[in-house]
Design a protein around this motif. Sequence first.
Motif, PDB file in Angstrom:
ATOM      1  N   CYS A  13       0.830  -1.196   0.000  1.00 58.90           N
ATOM      2  CA  CYS A  13       0.000   0.000   0.000  1.00 58.90           C
ATOM      3  C   CYS A  13       0.871   1.256   0.000  1.00 58.90           C
ATOM      4  CB  CYS A  13      -0.920   0.009   1.223  1.00 58.90           C
ATOM      5  SG  CYS A  13      -0.019   0.126   2.792  1.00 58.90           S
ATOM      6  N   GLU A  14       0.237   2.397  -0.113  1.00 61.56           N
ATOM      7  CA  GLU A  14       0.974   3.662  -0.109  1.00 61.56           C
ATOM      8  C   GLU A  14       1.644   3.920   1.243  1.00 61.56           C
ATOM      9  OE1 GLU A  14       1.801   5.687  -2.632  1.00 61.56           O
ATOM     10  OE2 GLU A  14       0.853   4.186  -3.899  1.00 61.56           O
ATOM     11  N   GLY A  15       1.091   3.367   2.309  1.00 63.79           N
ATOM     12  CA  GLY A  15       1.733   3.493   3.618  1.00 63.79           C
ATOM     13  C   GLY A  15       3.082   2.794   3.632  1.00 63.79           C
ATOM     14  N   CYS A  16       3.144   1.637   2.962  1.00 59.08           N
ATOM     15  CA  CYS A  16       4.417   0.904   2.850  1.00 59.08           C
ATOM     16  C   CYS A  16       5.432   1.737   2.070  1.00 59.08           C
ATOM     17  CB  CYS A  16       4.204  -0.427   2.128  1.00 59.08           C
ATOM     18  SG  CYS A  16       3.108  -1.588   2.961  1.00 59.08           S
ATOM     19  N   VAL A  17       4.982   2.314   0.981  1.00 60.18           N
ATOM     20  CA  VAL A  17       5.847   3.168   0.157  1.00 60.18           C
ATOM     21  C   VAL A  17       6.409   4.299   1.002  1.00 60.18           C
ATOM     22  CG1 VAL A  17       5.815   4.824  -1.765  1.00 60.18           C
ATOM     23  CG2 VAL A  17       4.732   2.576  -2.025  1.00 60.18           C
ATOM     24  N   SER A  18       5.543   4.928   1.777  1.00 55.91           N
ATOM     25  CA  SER A  18       5.961   6.032   2.643  1.00 55.91           C
ATOM     26  C   SER A  18       6.961   5.577   3.702  1.00 55.91           C
ATOM     27  CB  SER A  18       4.733   6.656   3.298  1.00 55.91           C
ATOM     28  OG  SER A  18       5.100   7.713   4.141  1.00 55.91           O
ATOM     29  N   SER A  19       6.735   4.406   4.275  1.00 62.58           N
ATOM     30  CA  SER A  19       7.644   3.879   5.299  1.00 62.58           C
ATOM     31  C   SER A  19       9.036   3.633   4.740  1.00 62.58           C
ATOM     32  CB  SER A  19       7.101   2.570   5.872  1.00 62.58           C
ATOM     33  OG  SER A  19       5.925   2.799   6.594  1.00 62.58           O
ATOM     34  N   ILE A  20       9.112   3.053   3.552  1.00 59.98           N
ATOM     35  CA  ILE A  20      10.405   2.773   2.928  1.00 59.98           C
ATOM     36  C   ILE A  20      11.106   4.074   2.559  1.00 59.98           C
ATOM     37  CG2 ILE A  20      11.511   1.800   0.869  1.00 59.98           C
ATOM     38  CD1 ILE A  20       9.416  -0.487   1.089  1.00 59.98           C
ATOM     39  N   LYS A  21      10.362   4.995   1.982  1.00 57.57           N
ATOM     40  CA  LYS A  21      10.931   6.293   1.605  1.00 57.57           C
ATOM     41  C   LYS A  21      11.509   6.999   2.833  1.00 57.57           C
ATOM     42  CE  LYS A  21       9.619  10.566  -0.778  1.00 57.57           C
ATOM     43  NZ  LYS A  21      10.660  10.549  -1.793  1.00 57.57           N
ATOM     44  N   GLY A  26      16.315   8.875   5.676  1.00 64.67           N
ATOM     45  CA  GLY A  26      16.917   9.196   6.961  1.00 64.67           C
ATOM     46  C   GLY A  26      18.393   8.831   7.039  1.00 64.67           C
ATOM     47  N   ILE A  27      18.895   8.148   6.025  1.00 64.32           N
ATOM     48  CA  ILE A  27      20.312   7.763   5.986  1.00 64.32           C
ATOM     49  C   ILE A  27      21.122   8.942   5.446  1.00 64.32           C
ATOM     50  CG2 ILE A  27      22.020   6.214   4.961  1.00 64.32           C
ATOM     51  CD1 ILE A  27      19.738   4.145   4.659  1.00 64.32           C
ATOM     52  N   GLY A  52      26.378   3.938   0.990  1.00 67.17           N
ATOM     53  CA  GLY A  52      26.381   3.000  -0.122  1.00 67.17           C
ATOM     54  C   GLY A  52      25.334   1.926   0.066  1.00 67.17           C
ATOM     55  N   PRO A  53      25.196   1.071  -0.925  1.00 65.07           N
ATOM     56  CA  PRO A  53      24.148   0.040  -0.889  1.00 65.07           C
ATOM     57  C   PRO A  53      24.164  -0.857   0.342  1.00 65.07           C
ATOM     58  CG  PRO A  53      25.037   0.230  -3.095  1.00 65.07           C
ATOM     59  CD  PRO A  53      25.899   1.096  -2.204  1.00 65.07           C
ATOM     60  N   PRO A  58      19.572  -2.973   5.490  1.00 62.41           N
ATOM     61  CA  PRO A  58      19.217  -2.995   6.916  1.00 62.41           C
ATOM     62  C   PRO A  58      18.117  -1.986   7.277  1.00 62.41           C
ATOM     63  CG  PRO A  58      21.591  -3.102   6.655  1.00 62.41           C
ATOM     64  CD  PRO A  58      21.020  -2.810   5.293  1.00 62.41           C
ATOM     65  N   SER A  59      18.129  -0.827   6.643  1.00 65.89           N
ATOM     66  CA  SER A  59      17.093   0.177   6.941  1.00 65.89           C
ATOM     67  C   SER A  59      15.733  -0.260   6.419  1.00 65.89           C
ATOM     68  CB  SER A  59      17.471   1.529   6.338  1.00 65.89           C
ATOM     69  OG  SER A  59      18.586   2.045   7.005  1.00 65.89           O
TER      70      SER A  59
END
Length: 69
Positions: A13-21, A26-27, A52-53, A58-59
Motif C-alpha cells: 500500500c501507499e503506507g508501505c511506500v511512505s515507510s520505505i521512503k 533518513g540515511i 552506499g548500498p 538494513p534500513s
Amino acid sequence: MESTTLMVEGMTCEGCVSSIKHALEGIPGVKSAVPSLEKGTVKIDYDPKETGPRNFAPSIEAAGFEVVG
C-alpha cells in the motif's frame, strides 16, 4: 551522485511506500528514495562519499520489508 534499484517484498500500500521512503531518506547521504508499489522496487539516489548500498537493506528490513535484489 550514484543510484541503485533494489527489489523489495512486502509493499502492499501507499503506507508501505511512505515507510520505505522515510527509512531510506533518513540515511545520511541518501538524496532521494522512490519506491514503486507496482514494480516492487525502490530507486535510491545517493552520494557514494557518504553512504552506499550496504546501508540500504538494513534500513528497509528494519522498517518491516524484505530486500530480495
